[in-house]
Design an enzyme around this catalytic site. Structure first.
Site, PDB file in Angstrom:
ATOM      1  N   TYR A 140      38.405  15.712  74.635  1.00 60.13           N
ATOM      2  CA  TYR A 140      39.776  15.241  74.101  1.00 60.13           C
ATOM      3  C   TYR A 140      39.422  14.204  73.040  1.00 60.13           C
ATOM      4  O   TYR A 140      39.923  14.372  71.674  1.00 60.13           O
ATOM      5  CB  TYR A 140      40.614  14.623  75.334  1.00 60.13           C
ATOM      6  N   GLY A 143      37.504  15.750  70.119  1.00 62.81           N
ATOM      7  CA  GLY A 143      38.340  16.957  69.752  1.00 62.81           C
ATOM      8  C   GLY A 143      39.699  16.254  68.609  1.00 62.81           C
ATOM      9  O   GLY A 143      39.621  16.897  67.576  1.00 62.81           O
ATOM     10  N   VAL A 182      49.898   6.212  84.940  1.00 64.73           N
ATOM     11  CA  VAL A 182      50.042   5.131  85.889  1.00 64.73           C
ATOM     12  C   VAL A 182      51.816   5.340  85.994  1.00 64.73           C
ATOM     13  O   VAL A 182      52.180   4.809  87.310  1.00 64.73           O
ATOM     14  CB  VAL A 182      49.461   3.513  85.261  1.00 64.73           C
ATOM     15  N   ASN A 185      52.869   7.990  88.072  1.00 65.33           N
ATOM     16  CA  ASN A 185      52.229   7.778  89.487  1.00 65.33           C
ATOM     17  C   ASN A 185      53.400   6.732  90.326  1.00 65.33           C
ATOM     18  O   ASN A 185      53.470   7.034  91.498  1.00 65.33           O
ATOM     19  CB  ASN A 185      50.843   7.140  89.525  1.00 65.33           C
ATOM     20  N   PHE A 186      53.209   5.597  89.589  1.00 69.49           N
ATOM     21  CA  PHE A 186      53.782   4.390  90.395  1.00 69.49           C
ATOM     22  C   PHE A 186      55.297   5.134  90.930  1.00 69.49           C
ATOM     23  O   PHE A 186      55.722   4.950  91.918  1.00 69.49           O
ATOM     24  CB  PHE A 186      53.935   3.359  89.538  1.00 69.49           C
ATOM     25  N   ARG A 206      47.907  -2.822  80.067  1.00 68.63           N
ATOM     26  CA  ARG A 206      48.373  -1.589  79.207  1.00 68.63           C
ATOM     27  C   ARG A 206      49.683  -1.970  78.586  1.00 68.63           C
ATOM     28  O   ARG A 206      50.447  -2.913  78.921  1.00 68.63           O
ATOM     29  CB  ARG A 206      48.626  -0.480  80.135  1.00 68.63           C
ATOM     30  N   GLN A 271      41.748  -3.693  78.948  1.00 66.99           N
ATOM     31  CA  GLN A 271      42.917  -3.832  78.094  1.00 66.99           C
ATOM     32  C   GLN A 271      43.140  -2.750  77.040  1.00 66.99           C
ATOM     33  O   GLN A 271      42.318  -2.139  76.483  1.00 66.99           O
ATOM     34  CB  GLN A 271      42.720  -5.046  77.068  1.00 66.99           C
TER      35      GLN A 271
HETATM   36  N1  LIG Z   1      52.005  10.929  75.598  1.00 66.58           N
HETATM   37  C1  LIG Z   1      51.096   9.907  75.105  1.00 66.58           C
HETATM   38  O1  LIG Z   1      51.097   8.994  75.777  1.00 66.58           O
HETATM   39  C2  LIG Z   1      50.182  10.576  74.252  1.00 66.58           C
HETATM   40  C3  LIG Z   1      49.000   9.655  73.690  1.00 66.58           C
HETATM   41  C4  LIG Z   1      48.329   9.759  72.733  1.00 66.58           C
HETATM   42  C5  LIG Z   1      48.357  11.125  72.133  1.00 66.58           C
HETATM   43  N2  LIG Z   1      49.263  12.167  72.469  1.00 66.58           N
HETATM   44  C6  LIG Z   1      49.344  13.133  71.908  1.00 66.58           C
HETATM   45  O2  LIG Z   1      50.680  13.802  71.724  1.00 66.58           O
HETATM   46  C7  LIG Z   1      50.603  15.240  71.995  1.00 66.58           C
HETATM   47  C8  LIG Z   1      51.808  15.688  72.812  1.00 66.58           C
HETATM   48  O3  LIG Z   1      51.380  14.995  74.268  1.00 66.58           O
HETATM   49  P1  LIG Z   1      52.124  15.070  75.477  1.00 66.58           P
HETATM   50  O4  LIG Z   1      52.476  13.874  75.941  1.00 66.58           O
HETATM   51  O5  LIG Z   1      53.769  15.550  75.200  1.00 66.58           O
HETATM   52  O6  LIG Z   1      51.487  16.074  76.272  1.00 66.58           O
HETATM   53  P2  LIG Z   1      52.001  17.436  77.072  1.00 66.58           P
HETATM   54  O7  LIG Z   1      50.813  17.881  77.951  1.00 66.58           O
HETATM   55  O8  LIG Z   1      53.344  17.083  77.974  1.00 66.58           O
HETATM   56  O9  LIG Z   1      52.116  18.314  75.776  1.00 66.58           O
HETATM   57  C9  LIG Z   1      51.229  19.212  75.298  1.00 66.58           C
HETATM   58  C10 LIG Z   1      51.901  20.545  75.080  1.00 66.58           C
HETATM   59  O10 LIG Z   1      50.739  21.486  74.454  1.00 66.58           O
HETATM   60  C11 LIG Z   1      50.976  22.497  74.942  1.00 66.58           C
HETATM   61  N3  LIG Z   1      49.608  23.248  74.373  1.00 66.58           N
HETATM   62  C12 LIG Z   1      48.552  22.866  75.085  1.00 66.58           C
HETATM   63  N4  LIG Z   1      47.576  23.653  74.554  1.00 66.58           N
HETATM   64  C13 LIG Z   1      47.928  24.525  73.828  1.00 66.58           C
HETATM   65  C14 LIG Z   1      47.475  25.610  73.026  1.00 66.58           C
HETATM   66  N5  LIG Z   1      46.200  25.801  73.009  1.00 66.58           N
HETATM   67  N6  LIG Z   1      48.559  26.062  72.422  1.00 66.58           N
HETATM   68  C15 LIG Z   1      49.811  25.937  72.427  1.00 66.58           C
HETATM   69  N7  LIG Z   1      50.352  25.030  73.101  1.00 66.58           N
HETATM   70  C16 LIG Z   1      49.371  24.245  73.905  1.00 66.58           C
HETATM   71  C17 LIG Z   1      51.109  22.353  76.368  1.00 66.58           C
HETATM   72  O11 LIG Z   1      51.512  23.436  77.098  1.00 66.58           O
HETATM   73  C18 LIG Z   1      52.207  21.053  76.404  1.00 66.58           C
HETATM   74  O12 LIG Z   1      53.465  21.746  76.337  1.00 66.58           O
HETATM   75  C19 LIG Z   1      49.249  15.715  72.454  1.00 66.58           C
HETATM   76  O13 LIG Z   1      48.676  16.236  71.216  1.00 66.58           O
HETATM   77  C20 LIG Z   1      48.660  14.172  72.625  1.00 66.58           C
HETATM   78  O14 LIG Z   1      47.208  14.584  72.457  1.00 66.58           O
HETATM   79  C21 LIG Z   1      50.206  11.790  73.533  1.00 66.58           C
END
Ligand SMILES: NC(=O)c1ccc[n+]([C@@H]2O[C@H](COP(=O)([O-])OP(=O)(O)OC[C@H]3O[C@@H](n4cnc5c(N)ncnc54)[C@H](O)[C@@H]3O)[C@@H](O)[C@H]2O)c1
Length: 330
Positions: A140, A143, A182, A185-186, A206, A271
């Protein structure tokens, strides 16, 4: 176009874009996303859903690409780490290639995880991070780092109009109930009357950003002037200890749950807090929703889900029963 549009953040983004009167193409392979998240949009003439894996090329005429596709929680991204790296790296190459071809502006949903296990708190965008390239989280973290590299190389080499945002912990309705984060979960533990599991002494802190604030930031970033490439941090700097969060959840839900303490996993940071000075200065963005206010609709969502209303089903992901046991911090 919103890749990952059926996920947690992506589906809220699709909502806002449709509300703004945009024509939206939602691209998702439904790995962690769900049709339930976008069901209400399927009847709209402004909304199209395309089941597609971004690791394969895609040709559509669009003006803006929000690249969110990628499983975001450790339980999900560690399930198939090779696919996770492919999603970030091949996905970025495919979407950047498309942006170059159709001259679309493209935004990358990057992450605070690019800072790895940081030695600087809170992390400014200039900090290069401290990432383990060979660990179980690397698929992750690395990537996403490689995706950022690709964004800036397409910007320098091909003048693609890029926007890179680094997202910190975000929560709200439509979070996956089994992603091990978290907040969910909670809430799920309290709604079921189970005890709330706090790791260590619960004094690790956090910061949590409510989804509406994050989506507002995403839209501002996308429509910022061309020269504003980022990376820019987005998150809520207000810090809470795990114990404070558990107590807040218990206070709001009530019931018979208690707080129980378990040993702290070795990779658990003490943190994590965003430095959002750049987002404030460049975009005038800062979060407006307090944790107290944001927890209310989030709890309401999970309550409906537990009652079988929201169509997700409170089961572990099918065929992946071990996922619930794993720990997560993002
Ligand atoms: N939610 C957070 O706190 C957070 C924090 C940092 C970064 N992000 C980034 O924001 C983006 C969305 O996160 P989220 O929390 O909504 O996660 P999520 O898992 O709910 O959403 C990701 C979506 O991408 C789709 N997906 C995964 N692999 C795929 C592929 N190969 N082709 C097409 N679709 C694909 C999944 O089915 C899902 O709908 C992500 O890129 C994540 O890294 C989120």
């Amino acid at each position: 176009m919103v890749t990952g549009g059926a996920g947690f953040l992506g589906s809220h983004l699709c909502d806002r874009l449709v509300e703004q009167g945009r024509d939206v193409v939602c691209v998702d392979n439904l790995f962690t996303g769900s049709k339930a998240n976008i069901r209400h949009l399927l009847g709209s003439p402004r909304f199209e859903f395309l089941r597609h894996d971004v690791t394969f090329p895609l040709y559509v005429e669009v003006a803006r690409i929000f690249n969110l596709a990628c499983p975001a929680s450790p339980v999900h991204y560690q399930h198939d780490p090779v696919q996770t790296t492919k999603t970030s790296v091949h996905g970025a190459i495919n979407m950047l290639g498309l942006a170059k071809r159709v001259r679309a502006r493209i935004l990358q949903a990057s992450t605070s995880e690019v800072y790895g296990d940081p030695s600087v708190h809170p992390q400014p965008e200039e900090y290069w991070g401290n990432v383990n390239p060979i660990g179980v989280r690397s698929c992750y973290d690395e990537g996403k780092r490689c995706a950022e590299t690709l964004f800036f190389d397409y910007f320098r080499q091909d003048r693609v109009d890029i926007k890179v945002m680094r997202i910190f912990n975000t929560y709200g309705p439509r979070m996956h109930p089994h992603d091990g984060r978290v907040v969910s979960n909670f809430i799920v533990q309290a709604l079921r009357g189970d005890d709330l599991t706090v790791f260590g002494d619960g004094q690790q802190s956090r910061s949590f950003c409510y989804v509406d604030d994050m989506i507002r930031g995403m839209l501002l970033m996308m429509e910022s002037p061309s020269g504003v490439t980022g990376p820019i941090n987005f998150g809520n700097p207000a810090e809470f200890t795990m114990l404070e969060l558990a107590e807040k959840v218990l206070e709001k839900i009530g019931g018979r749950s208690k707080i129980v303490f378990k040993p702290l996993p070795s990779d658990d940071p003490r943190q994590r807090q965003p430095n959002i000075a750049k987002a404030r200065e460049t975009l005038g963005w800062e979060p407006a929703v307090t944790l107290d206010d944001g927890l209310e609709p989030t709890i309401a969502y999970f309550r409906e889900l537990l009652n079988g209303g929201a169509g997700f089903g409170l089961r572990p992901m099918e065929g992946q029963p071990s996922m619930r046991a794993k720990r997560a911090t993002e």
